[in-house]
Design a protein around this motif. Sequence first.
Motif, short mmCIF file in Angstrom:
data_model
loop_
_atom_site.label_atom_id
_atom_site.label_comp_id
_atom_site.label_asym_id
_atom_site.label_seq_id
_atom_site.Cartn_x
_atom_site.Cartn_y
_atom_site.Cartn_z
N ARG A 26 3.12 -32.26 64.39
CA ARG A 26 4.50 -31.81 63.55
C ARG A 26 4.77 -30.29 63.58
NH1 ARG A 26 2.09 -35.17 59.56
NH2 ARG A 26 1.31 -33.49 58.59
N VAL A 27 3.79 -29.47 63.68
CA VAL A 27 4.19 -28.06 64.00
C VAL A 27 4.81 -27.85 65.11
CG1 VAL A 27 2.98 -25.86 64.09
CG2 VAL A 27 2.30 -27.20 62.37
N PHE A 28 4.13 -28.64 66.29
CA PHE A 28 4.56 -28.26 67.46
C PHE A 28 6.01 -28.81 67.74
CE2 PHE A 28 5.29 -30.14 71.90
CZ PHE A 28 5.11 -28.92 72.66
N ASN A 29 6.34 -29.92 67.17
CA ASN A 29 7.53 -30.42 67.09
C ASN A 29 8.61 -29.39 66.26
OD1 ASN A 29 6.93 -32.72 68.60
ND2 ASN A 29 6.66 -34.00 66.82
N ARG A 30 8.20 -28.96 65.27
CA ARG A 30 9.33 -27.95 64.70
C ARG A 30 9.28 -26.79 65.24
NH1 ARG A 30 11.02 -28.02 58.94
NH2 ARG A 30 9.93 -29.86 58.26
N VAL A 31 8.51 -26.45 66.20
CA VAL A 31 8.56 -25.06 67.10
C VAL A 31 9.48 -25.30 68.17
CG1 VAL A 31 7.28 -23.57 68.62
CG2 VAL A 31 6.44 -24.05 66.21
N ILE A 32 9.26 -26.77 68.84
CA ILE A 32 10.27 -27.06 69.99
C ILE A 32 11.81 -27.27 69.40
CG2 ILE A 32 10.84 -28.81 71.58
CD1 ILE A 32 8.54 -27.09 72.39
N GLY A 33 11.68 -27.72 68.28
CA GLY A 33 12.96 -28.03 67.61
C GLY A 33 13.85 -26.66 67.28
N PHE A 34 12.74 -25.64 66.69
CA PHE A 34 13.50 -24.47 66.51
C PHE A 34 14.04 -23.75 67.79
CE2 PHE A 34 13.16 -19.56 66.15
CZ PHE A 34 14.03 -19.39 65.06
N PHE A 35 13.09 -23.96 68.85
CA PHE A 35 13.48 -23.26 70.13
C PHE A 35 14.69 -23.73 70.99
CE2 PHE A 35 12.97 -23.06 74.96
CZ PHE A 35 13.10 -21.70 75.01
N HIS A 36 14.96 -25.20 70.69
CA HIS A 36 16.12 -25.92 71.19
C HIS A 36 17.49 -25.29 70.50
CE1 HIS A 36 14.43 -28.15 74.24
NE2 HIS A 36 13.56 -28.72 73.41
N THR A 37 17.23 -25.08 68.94
CA THR A 37 18.48 -24.96 68.05
C THR A 37 18.73 -23.39 68.69
OG1 THR A 37 17.76 -26.31 66.42
CG2 THR A 37 19.27 -24.58 65.83
N TRP A 38 17.73 -22.60 68.90
CA TRP A 38 17.91 -21.18 69.21
C TRP A 38 18.86 -21.19 70.50
CZ3 TRP A 38 15.62 -18.27 73.25
CH2 TRP A 38 16.06 -16.94 73.38
N GLN A 39 18.25 -22.10 71.57
CA GLN A 39 18.98 -21.91 72.76
C GLN A 39 20.51 -22.67 72.66
OE1 GLN A 39 16.48 -24.52 75.08
NE2 GLN A 39 16.18 -22.97 76.42
N ASN A 40 20.57 -23.55 71.74
CA ASN A 40 22.17 -23.92 71.60
C ASN A 40 22.76 -23.02 70.72
OD1 ASN A 40 21.22 -26.42 72.78
ND2 ASN A 40 20.84 -27.49 71.09
N ARG A 41 22.32 -22.39 69.93
CA ARG A 41 22.88 -21.06 69.25
C ARG A 41 23.45 -20.06 70.57
NH1 ARG A 41 24.52 -20.28 64.15
NH2 ARG A 41 23.83 -21.99 62.90
N ARG A 42 22.58 -19.67 71.19
CA ARG A 42 23.15 -18.56 72.54
C ARG A 42 24.27 -19.25 73.23
NH1 ARG A 42 18.17 -16.60 75.72
NH2 ARG A 42 20.01 -15.69 76.62
N THR A 43 24.10 -20.69 73.53
CA THR A 43 25.00 -21.39 74.24
C THR A 43 26.41 -21.34 73.64
OG1 THR A 43 23.65 -22.66 75.56
CG2 THR A 43 25.81 -23.45 75.76
N PHE A 44 26.16 -21.50 72.41
CA PHE A 44 27.50 -21.75 71.45
C PHE A 44 28.29 -20.24 71.29
CE2 PHE A 44 29.22 -20.67 67.03
CZ PHE A 44 30.12 -21.82 67.28
N TYR A 45 27.46 -19.58 71.43
CA TYR A 45 28.14 -18.00 71.19
C TYR A 45 29.24 -17.83 72.51
CZ TYR A 45 25.99 -16.96 67.01
OH TYR A 45 25.53 -17.07 65.53
N ARG A 46 28.44 -18.28 73.75
CA ARG A 46 29.26 -18.15 75.08
C ARG A 46 30.68 -18.85 74.79
NH1 ARG A 46 24.49 -19.57 78.54
NH2 ARG A 46 23.31 -17.63 78.31
N LEU A 47 30.54 -19.83 74.08
CA LEU A 47 32.06 -20.79 73.92
C LEU A 47 32.97 -19.90 73.35
CD1 LEU A 47 30.73 -24.17 72.49
CD2 LEU A 47 31.62 -23.59 74.72
#
Length: 93
Positions: A26-47
Amino acid sequence: MTTPMTTYDIAPESARINATPAAATRVFNRVIGFFHTWQNRRTFYRLGEMSDAELADIGLTRADLSVAIDLPFGADPTAKLRSIASERVRKAA
């Protein structure tokens, strides 16, 4: 009196070593989920750097970006944009 054997006692050693505790997963999945959300937010700002015509090509408007940026930090704004664009396509059809 003998102690009964448990499944753990008779499981092969390799099975006991490879078992991942549920909490660690569960901890690992949360960390991975947070990382993906962070990456998607960076991509979002490029929009935001795209022109209105470029945004229209992918089915979005500046107002859509404003709606998505108001989501809480842990939420993925790209998922919101995907639902907005999909809904717009569905209504147009």
